[in-house]
Write a protein that holds these residues in place. Structure first.
Motif, mmCIF file in Angstrom:
data_model
loop_
_atom_site.group_PDB
_atom_site.id
_atom_site.type_symbol
_atom_site.label_atom_id
_atom_site.label_comp_id
_atom_site.label_asym_id
_atom_site.label_seq_id
_atom_site.Cartn_x
_atom_site.Cartn_y
_atom_site.Cartn_z
ATOM 1 N N VAL A 160 0.866 -1.175 0.000
ATOM 2 C CA VAL A 160 0.000 0.000 0.000
ATOM 3 C C VAL A 160 0.901 1.223 0.000
ATOM 4 N N ARG A 161 0.679 2.119 -0.961
ATOM 5 C CA ARG A 161 1.510 3.323 -0.999
ATOM 6 C C ARG A 161 0.635 4.569 -0.965
ATOM 7 N N GLY A 162 0.876 5.375 0.035
ATOM 8 C CA GLY A 162 0.230 6.684 0.117
ATOM 9 C C GLY A 162 -1.284 6.657 0.078
ATOM 10 N N LEU A 163 -1.877 5.694 0.752
ATOM 11 C CA LEU A 163 -3.336 5.573 0.723
ATOM 12 C C LEU A 163 -3.986 6.625 1.631
ATOM 13 N N SER A 164 -4.896 7.399 1.046
ATOM 14 C CA SER A 164 -5.659 8.364 1.842
ATOM 15 C C SER A 164 -7.136 8.070 1.674
ATOM 16 N N VAL A 165 -7.864 8.159 2.768
ATOM 17 C CA VAL A 165 -9.300 7.945 2.717
ATOM 18 C C VAL A 165 -10.003 9.152 3.319
ATOM 19 N N VAL A 166 -10.996 9.654 2.602
ATOM 20 C CA VAL A 166 -11.740 10.816 3.061
ATOM 21 C C VAL A 166 -13.191 10.407 3.286
ATOM 22 N N PHE A 167 -13.769 10.875 4.377
ATOM 23 C CA PHE A 167 -15.195 10.669 4.608
ATOM 24 C C PHE A 167 -15.919 11.999 4.453
ATOM 25 N N ASP A 168 -17.017 11.982 3.733
ATOM 26 C CA ASP A 168 -17.815 13.191 3.610
ATOM 27 C C ASP A 168 -18.781 13.253 4.780
ATOM 28 N N THR A 169 -18.657 14.286 5.575
ATOM 29 C CA THR A 169 -19.538 14.439 6.727
ATOM 30 C C THR A 169 -20.317 15.735 6.567
ATOM 31 N N PRO A 170 -21.352 15.929 7.380
ATOM 32 C CA PRO A 170 -22.090 17.196 7.306
ATOM 33 C C PRO A 170 -21.181 18.413 7.507
ATOM 34 N N ASP A 171 -20.057 18.218 8.207
ATOM 35 C CA ASP A 171 -19.126 19.332 8.433
ATOM 36 C C ASP A 171 -18.060 19.409 7.351
ATOM 37 N N GLY A 172 -18.272 18.741 6.242
ATOM 38 C CA GLY A 172 -17.282 18.768 5.176
ATOM 39 C C GLY A 172 -16.446 17.515 5.173
ATOM 40 N N PRO A 173 -15.586 17.381 4.143
ATOM 41 C CA PRO A 173 -14.783 16.163 4.042
ATOM 42 C C PRO A 173 -13.748 16.066 5.160
ATOM 43 N N GLN A 174 -13.597 14.865 5.693
ATOM 44 C CA GLN A 174 -12.589 14.654 6.733
ATOM 45 C C GLN A 174 -11.686 13.502 6.334
ATOM 46 N N GLU A 175 -10.384 13.781 6.391
ATOM 47 C CA GLU A 175 -9.425 12.758 5.995
ATOM 48 C C GLU A 175 -9.110 11.886 7.199
ATOM 49 N N VAL A 176 -9.570 10.649 7.198
ATOM 50 C CA VAL A 176 -9.348 9.802 8.371
ATOM 51 C C VAL A 176 -8.136 8.889 8.208
ATOM 52 N N VAL A 177 -7.731 8.664 6.966
ATOM 53 C CA VAL A 177 -6.497 7.914 6.732
ATOM 54 C C VAL A 177 -5.629 8.793 5.848
ATOM 55 N N ASP A 178 -4.401 9.041 6.298
ATOM 56 C CA ASP A 178 -3.572 10.053 5.666
ATOM 57 C C ASP A 178 -2.260 9.429 5.186
ATOM 58 N N GLN A 179 -2.192 9.166 3.888
ATOM 59 C CA GLN A 179 -0.948 8.702 3.265
ATOM 60 C C GLN A 179 -0.321 7.515 3.986
ATOM 61 N N VAL A 180 -1.066 6.432 4.043
ATOM 62 C CA VAL A 180 -0.561 5.258 4.759
ATOM 63 C C VAL A 180 0.187 4.331 3.803
ATOM 64 N N ASP A 181 1.372 3.915 4.226
ATOM 65 C CA ASP A 181 2.146 2.907 3.495
ATOM 66 C C ASP A 181 2.167 1.623 4.318
ATOM 67 N N LEU A 182 1.923 0.508 3.660
ATOM 68 C CA LEU A 182 2.024 -0.779 4.355
ATOM 69 C C LEU A 182 2.625 -1.789 3.398
ATOM 70 N N LYS A 183 3.268 -2.786 3.966
ATOM 71 C CA LYS A 183 3.860 -3.830 3.149
ATOM 72 C C LYS A 183 3.635 -5.166 3.832
ATOM 73 N N VAL A 184 3.114 -6.126 3.109
ATOM 74 C CA VAL A 184 2.966 -7.464 3.682
ATOM 75 C C VAL A 184 3.655 -8.451 2.758
ATOM 76 N N CYS A 185 4.601 -9.218 3.307
ATOM 77 C CA CYS A 185 5.278 -10.230 2.498
ATOM 78 C C CYS A 185 4.567 -11.562 2.645
ATOM 79 N N ALA A 186 4.735 -12.407 1.642
ATOM 80 C CA ALA A 186 4.069 -13.710 1.660
ATOM 81 C C ALA A 186 4.474 -14.483 2.910
ATOM 82 N N GLY A 187 3.516 -15.103 3.543
ATOM 83 C CA GLY A 187 3.789 -15.959 4.685
ATOM 84 C C GLY A 187 4.051 -15.233 5.995
ATOM 85 N N ARG A 188 3.982 -13.886 5.981
ATOM 86 C CA ARG A 188 4.252 -13.145 7.225
ATOM 87 C C ARG A 188 2.956 -12.581 7.805
ATOM 88 N N THR A 189 3.025 -12.220 9.067
ATOM 89 C CA THR A 189 1.884 -11.572 9.704
ATOM 90 C C THR A 189 2.225 -10.121 9.993
#
Lengths: 332, 339
Positions: free
Chosen positions: B23-52
């Motif tokens: 996952v590279r630079g993932l951002s998630v925005v929720f539209d709320t009555p008070d306007g858009p709110q970014e709840v996930v901000d540029q998240v990077d994650l990496k999962v290799c095969a067989g790992r937790t």
């Protein structure tokens, strides 16, 4: 926080052979209702100023026991004696007075608060109900209390939903403590909070205990918290207390196989402590249909024929250590 | 259980491996009555095969939303605004809805917190588990039933024959979670995303489910993303850990490094505030204050108001990642010293 004084401590509350049965749903139109044995003969002393941790898995009857102790539900048999008075038998007026001495703090603060009442009014309400002091006194008490529970003053003019979970729980605690109760039953009071906030509330409860000389019955499923906050721990399984001892003693020398399994199952936040954990197989039995003999025998690695037929006595195996297991001496 | 719980000795041999999911630079925005709110901000994650990968954070830190974003399961109101999610060389965010449907439950399985809510109350357990086999694997009814029995057995549900025809309300919490896991692994996914799989369960059952997940992971050679708020579970089951706070990843490390030597002050605060069953302390070291809600998210360090080590540098500018070693990085202006 672990006190084990030699002097015989004063008993604040005494539960004598409490039994509470509920009737379950009908399985067929003409069928009989099944009886659920929620609490099945529990005797317990609470000493003044102590914290007794009550642990067990969901459905073991720990919350029911907490409510029986506060006389919020009527026991099927048995009695609760609070400061020498049998609370199951007192008249309405006396009960009203006694009730302000015992309080309950629930798990979900938002469910316990009135959504349409300002925080200030929520905390002040018990004072109005019990007619404590004049209005100025009441106001002063509220202000003292919110300072004691470190609640910022500007929150008083808000509604519960505008507060964070930790702040809401502080409001509930403030409201519970404002009438200077002697006994507080905390039913999973910190379980819904995030760890960083949970630590704040646990510390607050400990501080208030020191300040006001409170006695806690701390009901939880979380053994790590119980070790931290309690002086004694009682372990419950299917409506009965199976082991009772001082906290450190119980966690270091558990005598009941269920206590052992429970302790082993708690994940320790240390990756080097990973081990092949001796997890017990199976699930807690159905309380509608409790097994014969020792309730734990189906999951117990040490069970023999006697365990399947005879209910073990709750007996003393060493100083201040009670256990209900036929093989406790062998395992201890 | 024994081997699967042992910590993989040297993480360095895993580095060369291309990650199964990145996952590279993932951002998630929720539209709320008070306007858009970014709840996930540029998240990077990496999962290799067989790992937790353990994804840990307090409520509202965005750990679940990150995974819903990855799976494109955000409901109306939430949307991914930037980033890419690479899985087997393809960007999931560019997939069509049909392609995602073919992927979910097949190559990527999911398990959620509350099994009672996730299961369909009017269908038998067997029907629900075999559904994905019929859909993704095109198995006949009889073959799917046969395979479902095997799965029930695999996840440790006794008497598969009778249990197959039972409904969710006849299952206990632990058994329903086992059924959910059976459903998620039915098509032998490469990746299993488990969102607080044990939070609703009792400790003894939690231990059983964690053991089951770790056994299955080995048996089916899956990678696992384990989302939890419980550092005990992380210590028990994860190989790598990403710590999230207020919509951002603040620290990434192998599980041993993280617990031995947390570099972010938040990670340390979290570890210190835990009551421990294996030791007594007089007083818990709570972190003062609370995590900010999304409407109060700032560009600079979001832990600053609760941190005892902040300076003028912490305001206004997002702390960039400090790559400490190949497997470790921390987003803090004043990280703790390595010891």
């Amino acid at each position: 926080m672990n006190k084990s004084s030699a002097v015989a401590p004063e008993i604040l509350m005494e539960a004598k052979d409490l039994v509470c049965h509920f009737s379950g749903p009908k399985t067929s139109f003409f069928g009989k209702r099944k009886i659920i044995h929620a609490v099945n003969g529990v005797s317990l002393d609470l000493y003044k100023g102590e914290t007794l941790g009550l642990v067990g898995e969901s459905g073991c009857g720990k919350s029911t026991l907490g409510q029986l102790i506060l006389n919020l539900i009527q026991p099927t048999s048995g009695s609760t004696v609070f400061l020498g008075q049998d609370v199951t038998k007192v008249d309405k007026l006396e009960w009203r007075r006694l009730r302000s001495e015992m309080q309950l703090v629930f798990q979900n603060p938002l469910g316990a608060l009135n959504p349409r009442l300002l925080i200030y009014k929520q905390i002040r309400e018990p004072l109005e109900i019990h007619n404590v002091g004049d209005p100025d006194d009441r106001h002063a008490k509220v202000m003292d209390m919110i300072e004691a529970v470190s609640l910022p003053e500007h929150l008083l003019e808000r509604y519960p939903h505008q507060l964070s979970g930790g702040q809401q729980q502080r409001v509930v605690i403030a409201r519970a403590l404002i009438n200077n109760p002697k006994l507080v039953v905390c039913d999973e009071s910190v379980s819904a909070l995030d760890v960083s906030v949970q630590a704040q509330v646990v510390n607050l409860l400990a501080d208030m205990q020191k300040k006001l000389g409170l006695t806690y019955l701390f009901i939880t499923h979380d053994l790590s918290i119980v070790r931290h906050i309690s002086s004694r721990i009682a372990v419950m399984y299917l409506g009965r207390i199976v082991e009772l001892a001082d906290s450190v003693e119980l966690l270091q020398n558990p005598a009941h196989p269920y206590t052992k399994a429970l302790i082993a199952a708690v994940p320790v936040p240390d990756p080097r402590a990973r081990s092949s954990r001796a997890t017990i197989r199976g699930e807690p039995p159905n309380p509608f249909d409790p097994p014969s003999g020792c309730a734990f025998h189906a999951r117990c690695p040490h069970a023999d024929a006697k365990c399947r037929t005879d209910l073990p006595d709750f007996r003393q195996i060493s100083d201040r250590h009670m256990v209900a297991c036929h093989h406790a001496e062998k395992l201890f | 259980m024994s081997d699967s719980l042992k910590i993989k000795s040297d993480p360095s041999d895993e580095i060369a491996q291309t990650p199964l999911l990145e996952v590279r630079g993932l951002s998630v925005v929720f539209d709320t009555p008070d306007g858009p709110q970014e709840v996930v901000d540029q998240v990077d994650l990496k999962v290799c095969a067989g790992r937790t990968l353990g994804l840990v954070g307090e409520s509202g830190s965005g750990k679940s939303v990150t995974c819903l974003g990855v799976m494109r399961l955000l409901d109306t109101g939430g949307r991914v605004t930037s980033g890419e999610v690479m899985f087997e060389g393809r960007d999931l965010l560019k997939n069509t809805e049909e392609e995602m449907e073919a992927l979910r439950g097949c190559k990527i399985g999911m398990v959620f917190q509350d099994p009672m809510v996730s299961l369909n109350p009017v269908r038998t357990i067997g029907w629900q588990i075999s559904e994905s086999l019929r859909l993704h694997r095109n198995l006949s009814k009889a073959a799917a039933k046969h395979r479902t029995m095997e799965l029930l057995d695999l996840v440790g549900i006794p008497e598969p024959k009778t249990r197959y025809a039972e409904y969710p309300h006849q299952f206990s919490g632990g058994m329903s979670q086992r059924a959910m896991i059976a459903m998620a692994i039915a098509c032998q996914p490469k990746l299993l995303i488990a969102d607080e799989p044990t939070t609703a369960l009792d400790v003894t059952i939690q231990a059983q489910i964690l053991e089951l997940l770790s056994d299955l992971k080995k048996e089916l050679d899956m990678a696992l993303i384990l989302i939890t708020h419980d550092l005990g579970v992380i210590a028990e089951a994860a190989d790598d850990v990403a710590v999230m706070y207020a919509g951002r990843v603040v620290e990434e490390a192998s599980v041993l490094d993280l617990f031995d030597n947390p570099l972010h002050h938040y990670t340390l605060g979290l570890l210190n505030s835990l009551p421990r069953i294996d030791r007594s302390v007089d007083r818990l070291n709570a972190i003062e204050g609370t995590a900010p809600p999304p409407q109060d998210f700032v560009e600079g360090c979001r832990f600053e108001s609760r941190c005892g080590h902040c300076s003028d540098h912490c305001y206004g500018v997002r702390p960039s990642f400090n790559q400490v070693s190949a497997t470790r990085r921390v987003a803090c202006m004043h990280p703790r010293e390595m010891t």
